[in-house]
Enzyme design. Structure first.
Site, PDB file in Angstrom:
ATOM      1  N   HIS A 294      -5.644   3.640  -1.700  1.00  0.00           N
ATOM      2  CA  HIS A 294      -6.965   3.985  -1.158  1.00  0.00           C
ATOM      3  C   HIS A 294      -7.291   5.419  -1.548  1.00  0.00           C
ATOM      4  O   HIS A 294      -6.639   6.354  -1.080  1.00  0.00           O
ATOM      5  CB  HIS A 294      -6.904   3.829   0.373  1.00  0.00           C
ATOM      6  CG  HIS A 294      -8.206   4.074   1.076  1.00  0.00           C
ATOM      7  ND1 HIS A 294      -8.346   3.936   2.437  1.00  0.00           N
ATOM      8  CD2 HIS A 294      -9.431   4.454   0.618  1.00  0.00           C
ATOM      9  CE1 HIS A 294      -9.587   4.211   2.783  1.00  0.00           C
ATOM     10  NE2 HIS A 294     -10.268   4.546   1.708  1.00  0.00           N
TER      11      HIS A 294
ATOM     12  N   THR B  47      -8.283   3.371   8.581  1.00  0.00           N
ATOM     13  CA  THR B  47      -9.497   2.558   8.576  1.00  0.00           C
ATOM     14  C   THR B  47      -9.567   1.766   9.877  1.00  0.00           C
ATOM     15  O   THR B  47      -8.844   0.794  10.063  1.00  0.00           O
ATOM     16  CB  THR B  47      -9.478   1.613   7.355  1.00  0.00           C
ATOM     17  OG1 THR B  47      -9.095   2.375   6.207  1.00  0.00           O
ATOM     18  CG2 THR B  47     -10.844   1.012   7.113  1.00  0.00           C
TER      19      THR B  47
ATOM     20  N   HIS C  78       0.949   6.280   1.830  1.00  0.00           N
ATOM     21  CA  HIS C  78       1.679   7.258   2.646  1.00  0.00           C
ATOM     22  C   HIS C  78       2.861   7.898   1.923  1.00  0.00           C
ATOM     23  O   HIS C  78       3.439   8.858   2.426  1.00  0.00           O
ATOM     24  CB  HIS C  78       2.041   6.671   4.004  1.00  0.00           C
ATOM     25  CG  HIS C  78       0.800   6.407   4.804  1.00  0.00           C
ATOM     26  ND1 HIS C  78      -0.210   7.339   4.908  1.00  0.00           N
ATOM     27  CD2 HIS C  78       0.367   5.315   5.481  1.00  0.00           C
ATOM     28  CE1 HIS C  78      -1.197   6.844   5.633  1.00  0.00           C
ATOM     29  NE2 HIS C  78      -0.876   5.614   5.986  1.00  0.00           N
TER      30      HIS C  78
ATOM     31  N   HIS D  98      -3.682  -4.623   7.784  1.00  0.00           N
ATOM     32  CA  HIS D  98      -3.780  -3.455   8.664  1.00  0.00           C
ATOM     33  C   HIS D  98      -2.831  -3.602   9.847  1.00  0.00           C
ATOM     34  O   HIS D  98      -2.936  -4.544  10.622  1.00  0.00           O
ATOM     35  CB  HIS D  98      -5.196  -3.179   9.189  1.00  0.00           C
ATOM     36  CG  HIS D  98      -5.396  -1.704   9.407  1.00  0.00           C
ATOM     37  ND1 HIS D  98      -4.902  -1.043  10.496  1.00  0.00           N
ATOM     38  CD2 HIS D  98      -5.977  -0.757   8.635  1.00  0.00           C
ATOM     39  CE1 HIS D  98      -5.185   0.240  10.388  1.00  0.00           C
ATOM     40  NE2 HIS D  98      -5.828   0.450   9.265  1.00  0.00           N
TER      41      HIS D  98
ATOM     42  N   GLU E  91     -11.047  -9.461   3.207  1.00  0.00           N
ATOM     43  CA  GLU E  91      -9.771  -9.094   3.825  1.00  0.00           C
ATOM     44  C   GLU E  91     -10.045  -8.924   5.321  1.00  0.00           C
ATOM     45  O   GLU E  91     -10.878  -8.107   5.719  1.00  0.00           O
ATOM     46  CB  GLU E  91      -9.217  -7.795   3.219  1.00  0.00           C
ATOM     47  CG  GLU E  91      -7.885  -7.416   3.866  1.00  0.00           C
ATOM     48  CD  GLU E  91      -7.104  -6.375   3.093  1.00  0.00           C
ATOM     49  OE1 GLU E  91      -7.174  -6.351   1.849  1.00  0.00           O
ATOM     50  OE2 GLU E  91      -6.406  -5.582   3.757  1.00  0.00           O
TER      51      GLU E  91
ATOM     52  N   ASN F  42       0.855  -1.196   0.000  1.00  0.00           N
ATOM     53  CA  ASN F  42       0.000   0.000   0.000  1.00  0.00           C
ATOM     54  C   ASN F  42       0.895   1.251   0.000  1.00  0.00           C
ATOM     55  O   ASN F  42       1.715   1.423   0.908  1.00  0.00           O
ATOM     56  CB  ASN F  42      -0.899  -0.049   1.246  1.00  0.00           C
ATOM     57  CG  ASN F  42      -1.822   1.147   1.333  1.00  0.00           C
ATOM     58  OD1 ASN F  42      -1.409   2.279   1.059  1.00  0.00           O
ATOM     59  ND2 ASN F  42      -3.059   0.927   1.726  1.00  0.00           N
TER      60      ASN F  42
ATOM     61  N   GLU G  86      -8.671   0.521  -3.148  1.00  0.00           N
ATOM     62  CA  GLU G  86      -9.465   0.585  -1.908  1.00  0.00           C
ATOM     63  C   GLU G  86     -10.367   1.794  -1.953  1.00  0.00           C
ATOM     64  O   GLU G  86      -9.912   2.891  -2.297  1.00  0.00           O
ATOM     65  CB  GLU G  86      -8.527   0.769  -0.713  1.00  0.00           C
ATOM     66  CG  GLU G  86      -8.197  -0.483   0.005  1.00  0.00           C
ATOM     67  CD  GLU G  86      -7.425  -0.151   1.266  1.00  0.00           C
ATOM     68  OE1 GLU G  86      -7.802   0.802   1.979  1.00  0.00           O
ATOM     69  OE2 GLU G  86      -6.438  -0.835   1.513  1.00  0.00           O
TER      70      GLU G  86
ATOM     71  N   ARG H 153      -7.046  12.754   1.098  1.00  0.00           N
ATOM     72  CA  ARG H 153      -5.948  13.180   1.986  1.00  0.00           C
ATOM     73  C   ARG H 153      -4.599  12.629   1.547  1.00  0.00           C
ATOM     74  O   ARG H 153      -3.567  13.166   1.900  1.00  0.00           O
ATOM     75  CB  ARG H 153      -6.239  12.791   3.435  1.00  0.00           C
ATOM     76  CG  ARG H 153      -6.168  11.317   3.694  1.00  0.00           C
ATOM     77  CD  ARG H 153      -6.324  11.003   5.162  1.00  0.00           C
ATOM     78  NE  ARG H 153      -7.679  11.247   5.631  1.00  0.00           N
ATOM     79  CZ  ARG H 153      -8.195  10.686   6.731  1.00  0.00           C
ATOM     80  NH1 ARG H 153      -7.456   9.883   7.455  1.00  0.00           N
ATOM     81  NH2 ARG H 153      -9.430  10.926   7.105  1.00  0.00           N
TER      82      ARG H 153
ATOM     83  N   ARG I 167      -9.417   8.143  -0.806  1.00  0.00           N
ATOM     84  CA  ARG I 167     -10.392   8.547   0.210  1.00  0.00           C
ATOM     85  C   ARG I 167     -11.261   9.677  -0.297  1.00  0.00           C
ATOM     86  O   ARG I 167     -10.858  10.465  -1.147  1.00  0.00           O
ATOM     87  CB  ARG I 167      -9.664   9.011   1.480  1.00  0.00           C
ATOM     88  CG  ARG I 167      -9.217   7.866   2.352  1.00  0.00           C
ATOM     89  CD  ARG I 167      -8.579   8.392   3.623  1.00  0.00           C
ATOM     90  NE  ARG I 167      -8.407   7.316   4.582  1.00  0.00           N
ATOM     91  CZ  ARG I 167      -9.287   7.015   5.535  1.00  0.00           C
ATOM     92  NH1 ARG I 167     -10.380   7.728   5.690  1.00  0.00           N
ATOM     93  NH2 ARG I 167      -9.064   6.021   6.348  1.00  0.00           N
TER      94      ARG I 167
HETATM   95  N1  PXP Z   1      -5.896  -3.247   4.165  1.00  0.00           N
HETATM   96  C1  PXP Z   1      -6.852  -2.306   4.236  1.00  0.00           C
HETATM   97  C2  PXP Z   1      -8.226  -2.673   3.794  1.00  0.00           C
HETATM   98  C3  PXP Z   1      -6.552  -0.997   4.669  1.00  0.00           C
HETATM   99  O1  PXP Z   1      -7.535  -0.071   4.742  1.00  0.00           O
HETATM  100  C4  PXP Z   1      -5.229  -0.685   5.002  1.00  0.00           C
HETATM  101  C5  PXP Z   1      -4.878   0.702   5.424  1.00  0.00           C
HETATM  102  O2  PXP Z   1      -5.093   1.582   4.384  1.00  0.00           O
HETATM  103  C6  PXP Z   1      -4.256  -1.682   4.897  1.00  0.00           C
HETATM  104  C7  PXP Z   1      -4.623  -2.970   4.495  1.00  0.00           C
HETATM  105  C8  PXP Z   1      -2.827  -1.437   5.196  1.00  0.00           C
HETATM  106  O3  PXP Z   1      -2.680  -1.095   6.532  1.00  0.00           O
HETATM  107  P1  PXP Z   1      -1.292  -0.522   7.031  1.00  0.00           P
HETATM  108  O4  PXP Z   1      -1.044   0.745   6.289  1.00  0.00           O
HETATM  109  O5  PXP Z   1      -1.513  -0.313   8.491  1.00  0.00           O
HETATM  110  O6  PXP Z   1      -0.260  -1.552   6.730  1.00  0.00           O
END
Ligand code: PXP
Length: 247
Positions: free
Chosen positions: A46, A104, A13, A197, A154, A10, A73, A52, A48
């Site tokens: 993602h 999330t 960030h 997550h 998930e 992901n 996402e 952001r 949003r």
């Molecule tokens: N899976 C989902 C559905 C999420 O919303 C997120 C966070 O955006 C992640 C995985 C990844 O989480 P993390 O950034 O904490 O590794």
């Protein structure tokens, strides 16, 4: 069940850092391309409602430039559905979204939104997207996900990771046990099982070891670790821990 466990990286960030200055860099698409070279099996982003981190143009560029699958996402809103149908990403992962949350925080309530979500995912499925629902480790939510025809669930690993990093060992072990039961249950219903997550080098192995898990989506920790070691090394370190846990 077992086999190779996929790693979805992901890159949200990277966009968070970019947006802190309102510049064009660091570029999340460049991060996605580099992550794929370094062993990511897919890229997750993602979009949003408040934009952001990831912006609309990032999704268009990711779709155009990536050679690995894009996992898009999004919240289950009409605006996001239109964007997903325009880009037709490999996968669409539906997540709950609240403007004031930092990330999330929980899973979708598929049970109470069964009819709406069933209707919402129908055109996405018809467009060829693999629809994934982000849910807590809860049997009623899993059963509802299967009923509405999702391809994937998930399972939210955040509570397990938080308990680990806060030293609440009994809670951590209880959360992990719930994830294991949920993975088994979802798999038995024919759902593909993903997890994600909050996962880190310290927490990934027990989740990766669950035989029904087919994909882990990891962002925040990897992007943070990349500051110190570079993205390729961070991804290689995660990959190595996942593979070792699987073996
Ligand atoms: N899976 C989902 C559905 C999420 O919303 C997120 C966070 O955006 C992640 C995985 C990844 O989480 P993390 O950034 O904490 O590794």
């Amino acid at each position: 069940m077992s086999g190779k466990l996929r790693l979805g990286v992901n890159i949200d960030h990277v966009a968070t850092v970019r947006n802190a200055r309102g510049t064009a860099f660091p570029d999340p698409v460049r991060a996605g391309l580099l992550a794929a070279q370094a062993g990511a099996d897919g890229i997750t982003a993602h979009l949003r409602e408040d934009r952001r981190h990831i912006h609309d143009d990032d999704i268009a560029r990711l779709k155009a430039e990536l050679t690995v699958p894009l996992n898009f996402e999004m919240a289950a809103t009409a605006e996001m559905q239109e964007i997903a149908l325009r880009h037709r990403p490999h996968a669409v992962c539906l997540v709950p979204e609240r403007r004031e949350e930092r990330t999330t925080e929980g899973g979708l309530d598929v049970v109470h939104e069964e009819a709406r979500l069933g209707a919402f995912i129908a055109p996405l499925r018809e467009a060829g997207c693999r629809v994934s629902l982000f849910i807590g480790a809860d049997s009623a939510q899993i059963e509802a996900a299967a009923r509405i025809g999702a391809a994937v669930v998930e399972i939210h690993t955040g509570a397990y990771c938080d308990a680990h990093h806060e030293g609440r060992i009994a809670d951590r072990d209880a959360e992990l046990a719930r994830i294991a039961v949920a993975a088994e249950h979802a798999h038995a219903l024919g759902l593909e099982v993903h997890g994600g997550h909050g996962l880190t080098f310290e927490t990934v192995a027990p989740v990766a070891a669950l035989p029904q898990m087919q994909e882990l989506n990891i962002g925040h920790f990897l992007i943070g670790e990349a500051i110190f070691t570079g993205l390729a090394e961070a991804i290689a370190g995660m990959r190595q821990r996942m593979d070792a846990a699987r073996a």
